[in-house]
Design an enzyme around this catalytic site. Structure first.
Site, PDB file in Angstrom:
ATOM      1  N   ASN A   1       2.734 -61.119  12.695  1.00 48.27           N
ATOM      2  CA  ASN A   1       4.211 -61.392  13.035  1.00 48.27           C
ATOM      3  C   ASN A   1       5.126 -62.111  11.873  1.00 48.27           C
ATOM      4  O   ASN A   1       6.109 -62.180  11.921  1.00 48.27           O
ATOM      5  CB  ASN A   1       4.207 -62.326  14.245  1.00 48.27           C
ATOM      6  CG  ASN A   1       4.055 -61.622  15.530  1.00 48.27           C
ATOM      7  OD1 ASN A   1       3.556 -62.129  16.396  1.00 48.27           O
ATOM      8  ND2 ASN A   1       4.167 -60.027  15.543  1.00 48.27           N
TER       9      ASN A   1
ATOM     10  N   ASP B   1       3.595 -58.673  25.457  1.00 47.54           N
ATOM     11  CA  ASP B   1       4.321 -57.755  24.722  1.00 47.54           C
ATOM     12  C   ASP B   1       5.683 -57.313  25.372  1.00 47.54           C
ATOM     13  O   ASP B   1       5.415 -57.119  26.614  1.00 47.54           O
ATOM     14  CB  ASP B   1       3.501 -56.552  24.394  1.00 47.54           C
ATOM     15  CG  ASP B   1       4.239 -55.695  23.433  1.00 47.54           C
ATOM     16  OD1 ASP B   1       5.027 -56.130  22.557  1.00 47.54           O
ATOM     17  OD2 ASP B   1       3.771 -54.522  23.401  1.00 47.54           O
TER      18      ASP B   1
END
Length: 222
Positions: free
Chosen positions: A60, A12
């Site tokens: 995503n 991340d």
């Protein structure tokens, strides 16, 4: 001292790293690829046999199309590199996730790299693409139903994309959540949260994290 066979990493902070350093957000992903290379080197040095990387989640898919296209174009180039380098360095690639959502070109290239590296034993890189742990568990149960097998813990585990327990889950990027990554496999994993944005993760910090893991007491609920 704890044995570390399977490390899982939630990668991340790529976009935030780019923005913080004055780059276009997409370039954070390119820098993240260099961090992956450092991680792989460190895993070999530390004799870690499995490295699972959360590359692209089922969630995503809701991101802007140009960002998704950039990520998959980058993945395409990385697969070309893997096809040339992984087998030569005894590194295996295994893709996990709902790959049916990928275009045919990318699915074919993934299969090519998996086939070319299936005999490699030094390190296995498990690349999670279009992956969500809840989705993985549902797909596992559906497989059992199709096979007419009883729904047991062992059978669910054996029919997951990755039937391998996680020893250490590393979450970088200053967030303290697992983000639907390898939830079943991480039932007794040790978890480490780092404030470092993924492209900024150094080999030195990574080895420090491993050192701390090996000192922890693992009881597995006993």
């Amino acid at each position: 001292m704890n044995t570390l066979n399977h490390l899982a990493v939630v990668m991340d902070g790529n976009r935030r790293w780019a923005k913080k350093n004055g780059f276009l957000e997409k370039l954070g992903y390119s820098q993240g690829v260099k961090t992956i290379e450092r991680l792989m080197q460190a895993c070999v040095e530390e004799k870690i046999s499995n490295l699972s990387l959360f590359a692209f989640s089922t969630e995503n898919w809701s991101r802007p199309k140009d960002e998704i296209d950039f990520i998959f174009n980058l993945l395409d180039k990385c697969l070309d590199d893997a096809l040339q380098r992984f087998a030569a360095n005894n590194v295996r690639l295994r893709a996990i996730g709902d790959l049916s959502r990928l275009d045919e070109h990318l699915k074919l290239k993934i299969k090519q790299v998996e086939e070319a590296t299936k005999h490699c034993t030094l390190l296995c890189v498990n690349l999670a693409i279009s992956y969500g742990s809840k989705d993985e568990i549902v797909r596992s149960v559906k497989k059992l139903i199709e096979k007419g097998l009883p729904i047991t813990e062992q059978n669910i585990s054996e029919n997951l994309d990755l039937p391998l327990d996680v020893d250490l889950m590393l979450r970088v990027g200053n967030a303290k959540r697992l983000s639907n990554f390898l939830l079943w496999q991480s039932s007794y994993a040790e978890i480490y949260f780092s404030e470092t944005l993924f492209p900024g993760l150094t080999k030195r910090e990574f080895k420090k994290i491993i050192k701390e893991f090996r000192k922890r007491e693992r009881t597995f609920g006993k």
